[in-house]
Write a protein that holds these residues in place. Sequence first.
Motif, PDB file in Angstrom:
ATOM      1  N   SER A 112      48.236  39.530  17.990  1.00 26.81           N
ATOM      2  CA  SER A 112      48.856  38.289  17.520  1.00 26.81           C
ATOM      3  C   SER A 112      49.895  37.733  18.486  1.00 26.81           C
ATOM      4  N   TRP A 113      50.277  38.542  19.470  1.00 29.90           N
ATOM      5  CA  TRP A 113      51.242  38.081  20.469  1.00 29.90           C
ATOM      6  C   TRP A 113      50.591  37.198  21.532  1.00 29.90           C
ATOM      7  N   ILE A 114      49.259  37.190  21.570  1.00 29.97           N
ATOM      8  CA  ILE A 114      48.557  36.435  22.611  1.00 29.97           C
ATOM      9  C   ILE A 114      47.667  35.396  21.946  1.00 29.97           C
ATOM     10  N   PRO A 115      48.116  34.138  21.881  1.00 32.99           N
ATOM     11  CA  PRO A 115      47.283  33.091  21.269  1.00 32.99           C
ATOM     12  C   PRO A 115      45.896  33.051  21.901  1.00 32.99           C
ATOM     13  N   GLY A 116      44.895  33.065  21.019  1.00 33.70           N
ATOM     14  CA  GLY A 116      43.520  33.109  21.483  1.00 33.70           C
ATOM     15  C   GLY A 116      42.871  34.467  21.298  1.00 33.70           C
ATOM     16  N   GLU A 117      43.688  35.500  20.997  1.00 33.74           N
ATOM     17  CA  GLU A 117      43.162  36.858  20.846  1.00 33.74           C
ATOM     18  C   GLU A 117      43.256  37.383  19.417  1.00 33.74           C
ATOM     19  N   ALA A 118      43.958  36.678  18.537  1.00 30.96           N
ATOM     20  CA  ALA A 118      44.290  37.230  17.222  1.00 30.96           C
ATOM     21  C   ALA A 118      43.112  37.338  16.278  1.00 30.96           C
ATOM     22  N   MET A 119      42.039  36.580  16.517  1.00 29.62           N
ATOM     23  CA  MET A 119      40.954  36.490  15.533  1.00 29.62           C
ATOM     24  C   MET A 119      39.613  36.981  16.073  1.00 29.62           C
ATOM     25  N   ILE A 120      39.638  37.844  17.050  1.00 28.92           N
ATOM     26  CA  ILE A 120      38.394  38.278  17.684  1.00 28.92           C
ATOM     27  C   ILE A 120      37.783  39.483  16.965  1.00 28.92           C
ATOM     28  N   LEU A 121      38.577  40.515  16.700  1.00 31.56           N
ATOM     29  CA  LEU A 121      38.113  41.711  16.009  1.00 31.56           C
ATOM     30  C   LEU A 121      38.809  41.807  14.648  1.00 31.56           C
ATOM     31  N   ASN A 122      38.033  42.040  13.600  1.00 30.86           N
ATOM     32  CA  ASN A 122      38.557  42.175  12.234  1.00 30.86           C
ATOM     33  C   ASN A 122      39.802  41.326  12.023  1.00 30.86           C
ATOM     34  N   PHE A 123      39.624  40.036  11.919  1.00 28.98           N
ATOM     35  CA  PHE A 123      40.743  39.108  12.022  1.00 28.98           C
ATOM     36  C   PHE A 123      41.845  39.255  10.974  1.00 28.98           C
ATOM     37  N   PRO A 124      41.635  39.839   9.765  1.00 35.33           N
ATOM     38  CA  PRO A 124      42.799  40.058   8.901  1.00 35.33           C
ATOM     39  C   PRO A 124      43.854  40.957   9.540  1.00 35.33           C
ATOM     40  N   GLY A 125      43.453  41.717  10.557  1.00 33.81           N
ATOM     41  CA  GLY A 125      44.396  42.590  11.242  1.00 33.81           C
ATOM     42  C   GLY A 125      45.503  41.870  11.977  1.00 33.81           C
ATOM     43  N   TRP A 126      45.385  40.531  12.128  1.00 30.85           N
ATOM     44  CA  TRP A 126      46.469  39.797  12.780  1.00 30.85           C
ATOM     45  C   TRP A 126      47.791  40.040  12.062  1.00 30.85           C
ATOM     46  N   SER A 127      47.738  40.156  10.735  1.00 28.63           N
ATOM     47  CA  SER A 127      48.971  40.317   9.955  1.00 28.63           C
ATOM     48  C   SER A 127      49.564  41.710  10.131  1.00 28.63           C
ATOM     49  N   ILE A 128      48.708  42.696  10.411  1.00 29.76           N
ATOM     50  CA  ILE A 128      49.210  44.046  10.658  1.00 29.76           C
ATOM     51  C   ILE A 128      49.959  44.066  11.989  1.00 29.76           C
ATOM     52  N   SER A 129      49.490  43.272  12.936  1.00 26.49           N
ATOM     53  CA  SER A 129      50.206  43.109  14.197  1.00 26.49           C
ATOM     54  C   SER A 129      51.616  42.575  13.945  1.00 26.49           C
ATOM     55  N   VAL A 130      51.742  41.660  13.001  1.00 22.12           N
ATOM     56  CA  VAL A 130      53.055  41.117  12.638  1.00 22.12           C
ATOM     57  C   VAL A 130      53.896  42.182  11.925  1.00 22.12           C
ATOM     58  N   GLU A 131      53.254  42.931  11.022  1.00 24.40           N
ATOM     59  CA  GLU A 131      53.974  43.992  10.309  1.00 24.40           C
ATOM     60  C   GLU A 131      54.540  45.024  11.275  1.00 24.40           C
ATOM     61  N   PHE A 132      53.834  45.309  12.367  1.00 24.55           N
ATOM     62  CA  PHE A 132      54.355  46.244  13.360  1.00 24.55           C
ATOM     63  C   PHE A 132      55.713  45.777  13.887  1.00 24.55           C
ATOM     64  N   LEU A 133      55.851  44.475  14.080  1.00 25.05           N
ATOM     65  CA  LEU A 133      57.136  43.933  14.522  1.00 25.05           C
ATOM     66  C   LEU A 133      58.204  44.164  13.452  1.00 25.05           C
ATOM     67  N   PHE A 134      57.867  43.901  12.191  1.00 23.66           N
ATOM     68  CA  PHE A 134      58.828  44.113  11.105  1.00 23.66           C
ATOM     69  C   PHE A 134      59.305  45.566  11.089  1.00 23.66           C
ATOM     70  N   TYR A 135      58.343  46.481  11.193  1.00 24.66           N
ATOM     71  CA  TYR A 135      58.693  47.897  11.140  1.00 24.66           C
ATOM     72  C   TYR A 135      59.533  48.306  12.345  1.00 24.66           C
ATOM     73  N   LEU A 136      59.280  47.681  13.478  1.00 26.80           N
ATOM     74  CA  LEU A 136      60.040  48.006  14.685  1.00 26.80           C
ATOM     75  C   LEU A 136      61.519  47.662  14.530  1.00 26.80           C
ATOM     76  N   ILE A 137      61.813  46.510  13.938  1.00 27.24           N
ATOM     77  CA  ILE A 137      63.197  46.043  13.895  1.00 27.24           C
ATOM     78  C   ILE A 137      63.957  46.470  12.642  1.00 27.24           C
ATOM     79  N   PHE A 138      63.254  46.901  11.588  1.00 31.75           N
ATOM     80  CA  PHE A 138      63.954  47.148  10.326  1.00 31.75           C
ATOM     81  C   PHE A 138      65.026  48.237  10.416  1.00 31.75           C
ATOM     82  N   PRO A 139      64.762  49.406  11.030  1.00 32.00           N
ATOM     83  CA  PRO A 139      65.833  50.413  11.091  1.00 32.00           C
ATOM     84  C   PRO A 139      67.095  49.896  11.774  1.00 32.00           C
ATOM     85  N   TRP A 140      66.908  49.111  12.826  1.00 32.53           N
ATOM     86  CA  TRP A 140      68.079  48.544  13.521  1.00 32.53           C
ATOM     87  C   TRP A 140      68.826  47.574  12.613  1.00 32.53           C
ATOM     88  N   LEU A 141      68.096  46.705  11.938  1.00 35.95           N
ATOM     89  CA  LEU A 141      68.737  45.769  11.006  1.00 35.95           C
ATOM     90  C   LEU A 141      69.482  46.511   9.906  1.00 35.95           C
TER      91      LEU A 141
END
Length: 340
Positions: A112-141
């Motif tokens: 999901s970080w690269i426009p044009g690549e988010a919907m190529i393989l199992n496209f609902p997974g784009w949101s999991i890519s976003v969730e990875f960012l949430f999980y990365l920053i939450f402990p710091w927040l």
Amino acid sequence: MKISQITFTRFLAAMAIVISHFNKDLFLYKIDYISNIFLKANVGVSYFFILSGFIMIVAYHKKDRIGYFDYYKNRFARIYPLYVVGLLLYLITRYSNFSIDKGLLYLFGLQSWIPGEAMILNFPGWSISVEFLFYLIFPWLYNHFYSKGNKSIWVVTIIIWIITQLFCTLYADSSYYEGPHTESHELLYYFPLMHINEFLVGNLAGLFFVKNSKQKNYDIPVVIIFTAVLLFLIFIPLFYHNGLMALLFIPLIIFISRNNGVLTRLFSLKPMEYLGEASYAIYITHIPVLYILREILNEYNLSIDIVFCIYIVVLIVTSILFYQFIEKPLRDYLKRIISR
């Protein structure tokens, strides 16, 4: 703190998304007004993002500090195994889309970080890519703001939310936006930073809830707000995808979580809660399951409505199996081996 009644709402949101991705010749799309709801039902992903932020606070609010390793271990074990299963199932029928570089991009959750690549393989997974960012920053927040009662994060979150809404609305109406199936579309809809506001406002909703969690009968407010959500989707043409619906989703989540009325007793029934637990499997596998089922049913020349009914039954059954025999065991196994 476990909120059983909120778990079932994940199932409802997942099923709305499933229908929104199904063939638009389905009977639901031929019913006035109802069709508008399901055409915009991908807003359910926004609900997931906001609820994710809310649940993170509810789950960790009693801790003075979150350990980074333990947190990342638990999140990885929770979300990654079925994410990979979804990719593998997708490749069964769409293997021609595969390449090593795209495979690595998706395995690391970077699509999901690269426009044009988010919907190529199992496209609902784009949101999991976003969730990875949430999980990365939450402990710091949590360690630097939430656990210390630092109110500046409230101001920052509101500013980020406002800026996101303004940018998305203006960009969608500008000459830079080229429409669906373009890189500009993926930037607007799927780029992780467009969704950070949803997770943050979910965090703030969680902070409000844990300090004001007294329960009472909120059945009527829940019904009113849910009805308002449907009416907005039907009649008001706004850009809902990147957090605007937080204005309704947040009170809906809080009222459901504080409710002790009939709806809570219904939503807290074990079968309902179990469906909510299996909702991640429903969401992340619904496209590959659909593609595989279509391959099997093609020779029978069934109507689209019958295919849909078969699909929903198969999807729920397979998702329960994925949850029970893949997600739960692998989650526990990964937690054990990573802790060694």
